[in-house]
Design a protein around this motif. Structure first.
Motif, PDB file in Angstrom:
ATOM      1  N   MET A   7      18.847 -24.414  16.703  1.00  0.00           N
ATOM      2  CA  MET A   7      18.700 -25.864  16.517  1.00  0.00           C
ATOM      3  C   MET A   7      19.991 -26.479  15.966  1.00  0.00           C
ATOM      4  SD  MET A   7      15.540 -27.866  14.735  1.00  0.00           S
ATOM      5  CE  MET A   7      14.410 -26.540  15.125  1.00  0.00           C
ATOM      6  N   ASN A  39      12.996 -22.704   3.584  1.00  0.00           N
ATOM      7  CA  ASN A  39      12.752 -23.950   4.294  1.00  0.00           C
ATOM      8  C   ASN A  39      11.561 -24.693   3.696  1.00  0.00           C
ATOM      9  OD1 ASN A  39      11.695 -25.675   6.796  1.00  0.00           O
ATOM     10  ND2 ASN A  39      13.867 -25.216   7.038  1.00  0.00           N
ATOM     11  N   ALA A  40      11.668 -26.023   3.689  1.00  0.00           N
ATOM     12  CA  ALA A  40      10.622 -26.873   3.111  1.00  0.00           C
ATOM     13  C   ALA A  40       9.268 -26.632   3.772  1.00  0.00           C
ATOM     14  CB  ALA A  40      11.008 -28.347   3.225  1.00  0.00           C
ATOM     15  N   VAL A  49       6.923 -24.605   1.785  1.00  0.00           N
ATOM     16  CA  VAL A  49       6.390 -25.234   0.577  1.00  0.00           C
ATOM     17  C   VAL A  49       5.146 -26.046   0.930  1.00  0.00           C
ATOM     18  CG1 VAL A  49       6.971 -26.677  -1.414  1.00  0.00           C
ATOM     19  CG2 VAL A  49       8.757 -25.322  -0.292  1.00  0.00           C
ATOM     20  N   ALA A  50       5.079 -26.474   2.174  1.00  0.00           N
ATOM     21  CA  ALA A  50       3.877 -27.138   2.690  1.00  0.00           C
ATOM     22  C   ALA A  50       2.814 -26.080   3.011  1.00  0.00           C
ATOM     23  CB  ALA A  50       4.236 -27.932   3.951  1.00  0.00           C
ATOM     24  N   PRO A  51       1.531 -26.475   3.051  1.00  0.00           N
ATOM     25  CA  PRO A  51       0.498 -25.508   3.436  1.00  0.00           C
ATOM     26  C   PRO A  51       0.826 -24.900   4.798  1.00  0.00           C
ATOM     27  CG  PRO A  51      -0.516 -27.523   2.619  1.00  0.00           C
ATOM     28  CD  PRO A  51       0.959 -27.802   2.752  1.00  0.00           C
ATOM     29  N   ILE A  64       5.393 -23.268  -4.354  1.00  0.00           N
ATOM     30  CA  ILE A  64       5.680 -24.466  -5.160  1.00  0.00           C
ATOM     31  C   ILE A  64       6.137 -24.055  -6.561  1.00  0.00           C
ATOM     32  CG2 ILE A  64       4.536 -26.394  -6.374  1.00  0.00           C
ATOM     33  CD1 ILE A  64       2.930 -26.840  -3.731  1.00  0.00           C
ATOM     34  N   VAL A  66       9.801 -22.757  -6.230  1.00  0.00           N
ATOM     35  CA  VAL A  66      10.875 -23.743  -6.051  1.00  0.00           C
ATOM     36  C   VAL A  66      11.003 -24.647  -7.276  1.00  0.00           C
ATOM     37  CG1 VAL A  66      10.577 -23.687  -3.534  1.00  0.00           C
ATOM     38  CG2 VAL A  66       9.549 -25.556  -4.849  1.00  0.00           C
ATOM     39  N   THR A  67       9.907 -24.757  -8.046  1.00  0.00           N
ATOM     40  CA  THR A  67       9.970 -25.550  -9.273  1.00  0.00           C
ATOM     41  C   THR A  67      10.700 -24.781 -10.377  1.00  0.00           C
ATOM     42  OG1 THR A  67       7.862 -26.540  -8.639  1.00  0.00           O
ATOM     43  CG2 THR A  67       8.560 -26.858 -10.911  1.00  0.00           C
ATOM     44  N   THR A 103      17.033 -25.273  -4.409  1.00  0.00           N
ATOM     45  CA  THR A 103      16.817 -24.651  -3.108  1.00  0.00           C
ATOM     46  C   THR A 103      17.801 -25.231  -2.091  1.00  0.00           C
ATOM     47  OG1 THR A 103      15.200 -26.300  -2.374  1.00  0.00           O
ATOM     48  CG2 THR A 103      14.344 -24.369  -3.553  1.00  0.00           C
ATOM     49  N   ILE A 139      15.999 -32.956   3.377  1.00  0.00           N
ATOM     50  CA  ILE A 139      15.166 -33.230   2.202  1.00  0.00           C
ATOM     51  C   ILE A 139      15.031 -31.942   1.420  1.00  0.00           C
ATOM     52  CG2 ILE A 139      12.977 -32.801   3.445  1.00  0.00           C
ATOM     53  CD1 ILE A 139      11.767 -35.066   1.649  1.00  0.00           C
ATOM     54  N   ASN A 140      15.111 -32.045   0.107  1.00  0.00           N
ATOM     55  CA  ASN A 140      15.022 -30.833  -0.700  1.00  0.00           C
ATOM     56  C   ASN A 140      13.575 -30.409  -0.879  1.00  0.00           C
ATOM     57  OD1 ASN A 140      15.096 -29.221  -3.473  1.00  0.00           O
ATOM     58  ND2 ASN A 140      17.099 -29.173  -2.509  1.00  0.00           N
ATOM     59  N   ALA A 141      13.370 -29.087  -0.893  1.00  0.00           N
ATOM     60  CA  ALA A 141      12.019 -28.535  -1.014  1.00  0.00           C
ATOM     61  C   ALA A 141      11.308 -29.022  -2.271  1.00  0.00           C
ATOM     62  CB  ALA A 141      12.081 -27.012  -1.012  1.00  0.00           C
ATOM     63  N   SER A 142      12.068 -29.406  -3.287  1.00  0.00           N
ATOM     64  CA  SER A 142      11.419 -29.816  -4.533  1.00  0.00           C
ATOM     65  C   SER A 142      10.591 -31.087  -4.353  1.00  0.00           C
ATOM     66  CB  SER A 142      12.459 -30.019  -5.641  1.00  0.00           C
ATOM     67  OG  SER A 142      13.431 -30.945  -5.235  1.00  0.00           O
ATOM     68  N   VAL A 185       8.784 -31.626  -1.711  1.00  0.00           N
ATOM     69  CA  VAL A 185       7.568 -31.211  -1.006  1.00  0.00           C
ATOM     70  C   VAL A 185       6.557 -30.669  -2.020  1.00  0.00           C
ATOM     71  CG1 VAL A 185       6.686 -29.798   0.893  1.00  0.00           C
ATOM     72  CG2 VAL A 185       9.030 -30.663   0.978  1.00  0.00           C
ATOM     73  N   ALA A 186       7.060 -30.169  -3.132  1.00  0.00           N
ATOM     74  CA  ALA A 186       6.202 -29.756  -4.244  1.00  0.00           C
ATOM     75  C   ALA A 186       5.741 -31.004  -5.001  1.00  0.00           C
ATOM     76  CB  ALA A 186       6.995 -28.828  -5.173  1.00  0.00           C
ATOM     77  N   PRO A 187       4.630 -30.901  -5.727  1.00  0.00           N
ATOM     78  CA  PRO A 187       4.196 -32.046  -6.547  1.00  0.00           C
ATOM     79  C   PRO A 187       5.321 -32.470  -7.486  1.00  0.00           C
ATOM     80  CG  PRO A 187       2.503 -30.339  -6.523  1.00  0.00           C
ATOM     81  CD  PRO A 187       3.713 -29.748  -5.862  1.00  0.00           C
ATOM     82  N   ASN A 204       3.503 -36.104  -2.779  1.00  0.00           N
ATOM     83  CA  ASN A 204       4.008 -34.995  -1.969  1.00  0.00           C
ATOM     84  C   ASN A 204       3.096 -34.658  -0.793  1.00  0.00           C
ATOM     85  OD1 ASN A 204       2.117 -33.675  -3.776  1.00  0.00           O
ATOM     86  ND2 ASN A 204       2.973 -31.740  -2.996  1.00  0.00           N
ATOM     87  N   ILE A 253       4.576 -33.642   2.758  1.00  0.00           N
ATOM     88  CA  ILE A 253       4.120 -32.463   3.513  1.00  0.00           C
ATOM     89  C   ILE A 253       3.842 -32.858   4.966  1.00  0.00           C
ATOM     90  CG2 ILE A 253       2.132 -30.904   3.805  1.00  0.00           C
ATOM     91  CD1 ILE A 253       2.102 -30.676   0.696  1.00  0.00           C
ATOM     92  N   VAL A 290       7.312 -33.296   6.716  1.00  0.00           N
ATOM     93  CA  VAL A 290       8.063 -32.082   7.064  1.00  0.00           C
ATOM     94  C   VAL A 290       7.310 -31.263   8.105  1.00  0.00           C
ATOM     95  CG1 VAL A 290       9.172 -32.019   4.788  1.00  0.00           C
ATOM     96  CG2 VAL A 290       7.218 -30.536   5.233  1.00  0.00           C
ATOM     97  N   THR A 291       6.005 -31.448   8.190  1.00  0.00           N
ATOM     98  CA  THR A 291       5.228 -30.736   9.206  1.00  0.00           C
ATOM     99  C   THR A 291       5.404 -31.395  10.575  1.00  0.00           C
ATOM    100  OG1 THR A 291       3.631 -30.203   7.478  1.00  0.00           O
ATOM    101  CG2 THR A 291       2.920 -29.865   9.748  1.00  0.00           C
ATOM    102  N   ARG A 341      10.901 -32.057  13.513  1.00  0.00           N
ATOM    103  CA  ARG A 341      11.296 -30.807  14.176  1.00  0.00           C
ATOM    104  C   ARG A 341      11.724 -29.742  13.175  1.00  0.00           C
ATOM    105  NH1 ARG A 341      15.062 -30.833  19.428  1.00  0.00           N
ATOM    106  NH2 ARG A 341      13.044 -31.155  20.413  1.00  0.00           N
ATOM    107  N   THR A 369      13.658 -29.152   8.851  1.00  0.00           N
ATOM    108  CA  THR A 369      14.300 -29.727   7.672  1.00  0.00           C
ATOM    109  C   THR A 369      15.520 -28.892   7.296  1.00  0.00           C
ATOM    110  OG1 THR A 369      13.005 -28.435   6.083  1.00  0.00           O
ATOM    111  CG2 THR A 369      12.084 -30.544   6.775  1.00  0.00           C
TER     112      THR A 369
END
Lengths: 263, 263
Positions: free
Chosen positions: A92, A158-159, A162-164, A174, A177-178, A183, B157-160, B162-164, B170, B174, B177-178, B181, B183
């Motif tokens: 990509m 990758n983010a 961090v998502a479900p 989570i 990364v916290t 990251t 976008i930083n993974a942080s 995507v976390a609460p 967030n 989520i 980012v889902t 294409r 991140t």
């Protein structure tokens, strides 16, 4: 087998392949604006893979070569000498950025990684290693990695993890990364492996990688004391896709035990 | 005011500052192993900022300069000519990686961005723009950005986020980012702005940036048709920290309306 000679051969072949990729950006400017971007990458991917595979099969007919686009061999065991090639790791990025992608090559003998190469094509940066002889960034020897606590660690992830997701409990990710210092995500497993080996990031985690993504990088990583396994803590198996983690010493067990819960 | 002359002056000054940073890696190898890494970066950060601020104050005494380490001016309005300088944007990359950081400079007249510069110091890559005269990557003019649908977009976008977190819902991030294409996260706002402007990523989102992080990049982004605002959709305000988004045309409204819910 003369590994030094193969090492010189492999370096030369990779540099030539990289040159072909860079030149392709000039040659395909017209095509680029007409055709689908995915066609472009497929063509160049295939062209480079075919170039390397043909050379290796001609010059080392007794070796196997396993590669992303399928011009190489299908293998069911790691016996003998096996080359693992990804002609363009970070597809990509190749399409969108025309940078931040790499040629990845690992050469294994009876399942043991002997030679590893990650060539950042646009940066003209070669990371390479020979088992027992250290790892290098261009002509500079990479130092052994020292222990870094998680609170000071930069983690490549990758983010999307961090998502479900279907692979791993994202609540734990989570927490990871916290807790860490920060990251990054570069979009090329090979480059992230090279970054761990050169101390630019402290760990890299992915939920799905193929043997050609990691085979070269593992040889380099191990030479500087990094730890590379599946997310189940097993030696990376090179006969199929799997989860993957590589870290500096000191981080691996903590991340696996506290922050990874596979589904 | 002769903006062309200021443009030449600024480019020359940035290149000289970049050279000083690269040389500093040689000079401080001894210090590096003894002292805390944060000391090193603070010293170089301050040294470079002082160098640029002193030069600007000497050669343009009527201008204001606002900069990260505080050697410049405190301003309460954007009247007159104001330089916004971040001598090293991407501090953590500077310490950990010795690459992937940038000098960021924006020159504004009565609140309007006239000149913008992002200098990737280790890559020796200069992104620059003058209002109404286009944006450049080194000597190559950057084309106008075309519309890209979210499904094909690479988002910085930083993974942080995507976390609460305390800044933004967030769950919506989520979904974003889902849906996109992919991140990326590079750890330097200036470099991510440069990447949006050169089409390498399609959007960049951050929850907290200072004026010196974005002032230069905004001028470049606007010259190629990118849209830059706060996450409330307002023009970036350059008198304090704020949220920030910059995107190709077509993505901005969709991201803000569907995927950003500020707390």
């Amino acid at each position: 087998m003369n590994l030094n000679a193969i090492d010189r051969y492999a370096k030369s072949l990779i540099k030539e392949a990289g040159h072909k990729i860079r030149v392709s950006f000039f040659n395909t400017i017209d095509i680029d604006s007409k055709a689908d971007a995915n066609d472009l990458v497929t063509n160049i991917d295939k062209e480079i893979e075919r170039f390397v595979v043909d050379r290796v099969k001609q010059d080392f007919p007794e070796h196997k070569i396993v590669s992303e686009e399928g011009f190489g061999d299908k293998i069911t065991s790691l016996d003998g000498t096996v080359w693992f090639l990804d002609p363009i790791d970070g597809t990509m990025n190749f399409i969108h950025q025309r940078r931040n992608f790499a040629i990845s090559l690992g050469i294994y003998v009876d399942g043991v990684g002997m030679l590893g190469y990650i060539y950042d094509v646009m940066g003209d940066d070669l990371y390479h290693a020979a088992k027992g002889e250290g790892a290098y960034f261009n002509d500079e020897r990479l130092p052994q990695l020292e222990i870094t606590p998680l609170e000071e660690a930069l983690i490549g992830i990758n983010a999307s993890w961090v998502a479900p997701n279907t692979k791993v409990d994202n609540d734990k990710i989570i927490q990871l990364v916290t807790r860490c210092r920060g990251t990054r995500s570069y979009g090329s497993a090979a480059i992230e492996l090279a970054y761990v080996s050169s101390g630019r990031i402290d760990a890299y985690i992915s939920m799905r990688l193929a043997p050609w993504d990691i085979a070269g990088g593992i040889v380099i990583a191990q030479e500087v004391g990094a730890v590379a396994t599946s997310l189940q803590g097993e030696a990376p198996h090179l006969l199929g896709t799997d989860t993957f983690i590589v870290t500096r010493p000191g981080l691996h067990e903590e991340i696996l035990s506290k922050y990874i819960r596979l589904k």
